[in-house]
Design a protein around this motif. Structure first.
Motif, PDB file in Angstrom:
ATOM      1  N   SER A   7       0.933  -1.292   0.025  1.00 23.85           N
ATOM      2  CA  SER A   7      -0.004   0.030  -0.082  1.00 23.85           C
ATOM      3  C   SER A   7       0.798   1.279  -0.040  1.00 23.85           C
ATOM      4  CB  SER A   7      -0.953  -0.128   1.518  1.00 23.85           C
ATOM      5  OG  SER A   7      -1.638   1.084   1.327  1.00 23.85           O
ATOM      6  N   SER A   8       1.948   1.195   0.708  1.00 23.61           N
ATOM      7  CA  SER A   8       2.715   2.392   1.018  1.00 23.61           C
ATOM      8  C   SER A   8       3.670   2.596  -0.382  1.00 23.61           C
ATOM      9  CB  SER A   8       3.650   2.248   2.167  1.00 23.61           C
ATOM     10  OG  SER A   8       4.578   3.306   2.213  1.00 23.61           O
ATOM     11  N   VAL A   9       4.164   1.448  -0.793  1.00 28.35           N
ATOM     12  CA  VAL A   9       4.753   1.859  -2.580  1.00 28.35           C
ATOM     13  C   VAL A   9       4.231   2.344  -3.514  1.00 28.35           C
ATOM     14  CG1 VAL A   9       6.067   0.501  -3.852  1.00 28.35           C
ATOM     15  CG2 VAL A   9       6.760   0.083  -1.718  1.00 28.35           C
ATOM     16  N   LEU A  10       2.645   1.649  -3.331  1.00 23.21           N
ATOM     17  CA  LEU A  10       1.952   2.018  -4.383  1.00 23.21           C
ATOM     18  C   LEU A  10       1.611   3.475  -4.289  1.00 23.21           C
ATOM     19  CD1 LEU A  10       0.173   0.884  -7.028  1.00 23.21           C
ATOM     20  CD2 LEU A  10      -1.783   0.600  -5.310  1.00 23.21           C
ATOM     21  N   ASP A  11       1.013   3.933  -3.165  1.00 23.01           N
ATOM     22  CA  ASP A  11       0.752   5.302  -2.796  1.00 23.01           C
ATOM     23  C   ASP A  11       1.918   6.291  -3.137  1.00 23.01           C
ATOM     24  OD1 ASP A  11      -1.550   4.877  -1.635  1.00 23.01           O
ATOM     25  OD2 ASP A  11      -0.773   4.989   0.283  1.00 23.01           O
ATOM     26  N   GLU A  12       3.162   5.940  -3.133  1.00 19.68           N
ATOM     27  CA  GLU A  12       4.104   6.763  -3.481  1.00 19.68           C
ATOM     28  C   GLU A  12       4.364   6.879  -5.127  1.00 19.68           C
ATOM     29  OE1 GLU A  12       7.185   5.226  -0.814  1.00 19.68           O
ATOM     30  OE2 GLU A  12       6.355   6.186   0.881  1.00 19.68           O
ATOM     31  N   PHE A  13       4.480   5.395  -5.560  1.00 19.70           N
ATOM     32  CA  PHE A  13       4.466   5.378  -6.894  1.00 19.70           C
ATOM     33  C   PHE A  13       3.467   6.331  -7.930  1.00 19.70           C
ATOM     34  CE2 PHE A  13       3.691   1.808 -10.500  1.00 19.70           C
ATOM     35  CZ  PHE A  13       4.383   2.674 -11.342  1.00 19.70           C
ATOM     36  N   LEU A  14       2.158   6.103  -7.271  1.00 20.55           N
ATOM     37  CA  LEU A  14       1.002   6.833  -8.153  1.00 20.55           C
ATOM     38  C   LEU A  14       0.998   8.134  -8.033  1.00 20.55           C
ATOM     39  CD1 LEU A  14      -1.760   4.134  -8.128  1.00 20.55           C
ATOM     40  CD2 LEU A  14      -0.116   4.329  -9.760  1.00 20.55           C
ATOM     41  N   THR A  15       1.431   8.664  -6.684  1.00 24.89           N
ATOM     42  CA  THR A  15       1.447   9.863  -6.504  1.00 24.89           C
ATOM     43  C   THR A  15       2.521  10.834  -7.297  1.00 24.89           C
ATOM     44  OG1 THR A  15       0.714   9.641  -4.122  1.00 24.89           O
ATOM     45  CG2 THR A  15       1.876  11.743  -4.544  1.00 24.89           C
ATOM     46  N   LEU A  16       3.937  10.057  -7.327  1.00 26.55           N
ATOM     47  CA  LEU A  16       4.887  10.554  -8.132  1.00 26.55           C
ATOM     48  C   LEU A  16       4.668  10.674  -9.455  1.00 26.55           C
ATOM     49  CD1 LEU A  16       7.625  11.895  -8.066  1.00 26.55           C
ATOM     50  CD2 LEU A  16       8.617   9.731  -7.599  1.00 26.55           C
ATOM     51  N   ALA A  17       4.064   9.561  -9.898  1.00 22.97           N
ATOM     52  CA  ALA A  17       3.952   9.548 -11.434  1.00 22.97           C
ATOM     53  C   ALA A  17       2.876  10.524 -11.734  1.00 22.97           C
ATOM     54  CB  ALA A  17       3.358   8.176 -11.580  1.00 22.97           C
ATOM     55  N   ARG A  18       1.833  10.630 -11.099  1.00 22.70           N
ATOM     56  CA  ARG A  18       0.489  11.605 -11.489  1.00 22.70           C
ATOM     57  C   ARG A  18       1.116  13.213 -11.339  1.00 22.70           C
ATOM     58  NH1 ARG A  18      -3.662   8.036  -8.523  1.00 22.70           N
ATOM     59  NH2 ARG A  18      -4.844   7.343 -10.062  1.00 22.70           N
ATOM     60  N   SER A  19       2.016  13.376 -10.504  1.00 19.54           N
ATOM     61  CA  SER A  19       2.695  14.637 -10.308  1.00 19.54           C
ATOM     62  C   SER A  19       3.238  15.374 -11.435  1.00 19.54           C
ATOM     63  CB  SER A  19       3.482  15.090  -8.957  1.00 19.54           C
ATOM     64  OG  SER A  19       4.517  14.278  -9.037  1.00 19.54           O
ATOM     65  N   GLN A  20       4.011  14.108 -12.033  1.00 26.64           N
ATOM     66  CA  GLN A  20       5.051  14.548 -13.285  1.00 26.64           C
ATOM     67  C   GLN A  20       4.315  14.380 -14.364  1.00 26.64           C
ATOM     68  OE1 GLN A  20       8.572  12.213 -12.162  1.00 26.64           O
ATOM     69  NE2 GLN A  20       8.143  10.736 -13.466  1.00 26.64           N
ATOM     70  N   GLY A  21       3.010  13.863 -14.434  1.00 25.90           N
ATOM     71  CA  GLY A  21       2.218  13.875 -15.698  1.00 25.90           C
ATOM     72  C   GLY A  21       2.638  12.379 -16.757  1.00 25.90           C
TER      73      GLY A  21
END
Length: 207
Positions: free
Chosen positions: A158-172
């Protein structure tokens, strides 16, 4: 595969679910230009991948795509920082600049203090965070993720997925992820189900 139709915009996340052997991973590698398609075409930024030669495909995968695998696949002889910097180094960036960019992304994923360690010296969750950092460090257009949290316990997943998707979305960066976990799929903007090589959109459940 048949009846496969999928389109993705920058910053969007699509999840593909299905039974083992249904064709999920094959579809992922066709979309990434690793496997050829027998019929139809895969288009990226207006160009068909089928029109590109091996050199052009290799350049596209190095510079515009990112990859996250179930077990990270970090190089054991390199530090976390050096593993993360690999896409930039392969694209020709100077070592100092590549390591600086790697350090910045590792910091955003909570790994700044571990950047000099080797993969064998960190936990599974930390190693997978480093794999995410490597996939995103060059700000690719798309990241292809094959069971990116499948090797982790539920808390780390859950933690890794949160960080992965948050960073990906933030940089488009768009993300196409294959998963057997419905909780992972629920984090996507769109879901697809793969069955016997056919892809079907899944409606999001009301909450």
């Amino acid at each position: 595969m048949q009846d496969v139709d999928i389109a993705l915009s920058r910053g969007e996340v699509a999840a593909i679910t299905g039974q083992s052997g249904s064709g999920k991973s094959s579809l992922l590698y066709c979309l990434a230009g690793v496997l050829p398609v027998a019929r139809g075409e895969v288009r990226f930024e207006g160009r068909s991948l089928g029109e590109l030669d091996d050199e052009e495909l290799g350049k596209l995968r190095r510079e515009r795509f990112g990859f996250v695998f179930q077990y990270g696949e970090l190089l054991p002889e390199l530090t976390i920082e050096e593993n993360t910097a690999l896409p930039l180094r392969l694209a020709g960036q100077r070592k100092a600049e590549a390591l600086a960019a790697a350090g910045e992304v590792l910091g955003r994923l909570g790994l700044a203090d571990l950047r000099k360690r080797r993969p064998s010296q960190v936990s599974g969750g930390q190693s997978q965070r480093a794999a995410v950092a490597r996939a995103l460090v060059h700000e690719p257009a798309v990241v292809f993720a094959d069971e990116p949290t499948g090797s982790l316990d539920s808390a780390n997943a859950s933690s890794v997925l949160d960080e992965f998707l948050t960073l990906a979305r933030s940089q488009g960066t768009a993300v196409v992820l294959v998963t057997h976990d419905p909780q992972v799929a629920d984090r996507a903007d769109r879901q697809y189900s793969m069955r016997d090589g056919a892809l079907t959109p899944r409606a999001r459940e009301a909450t």
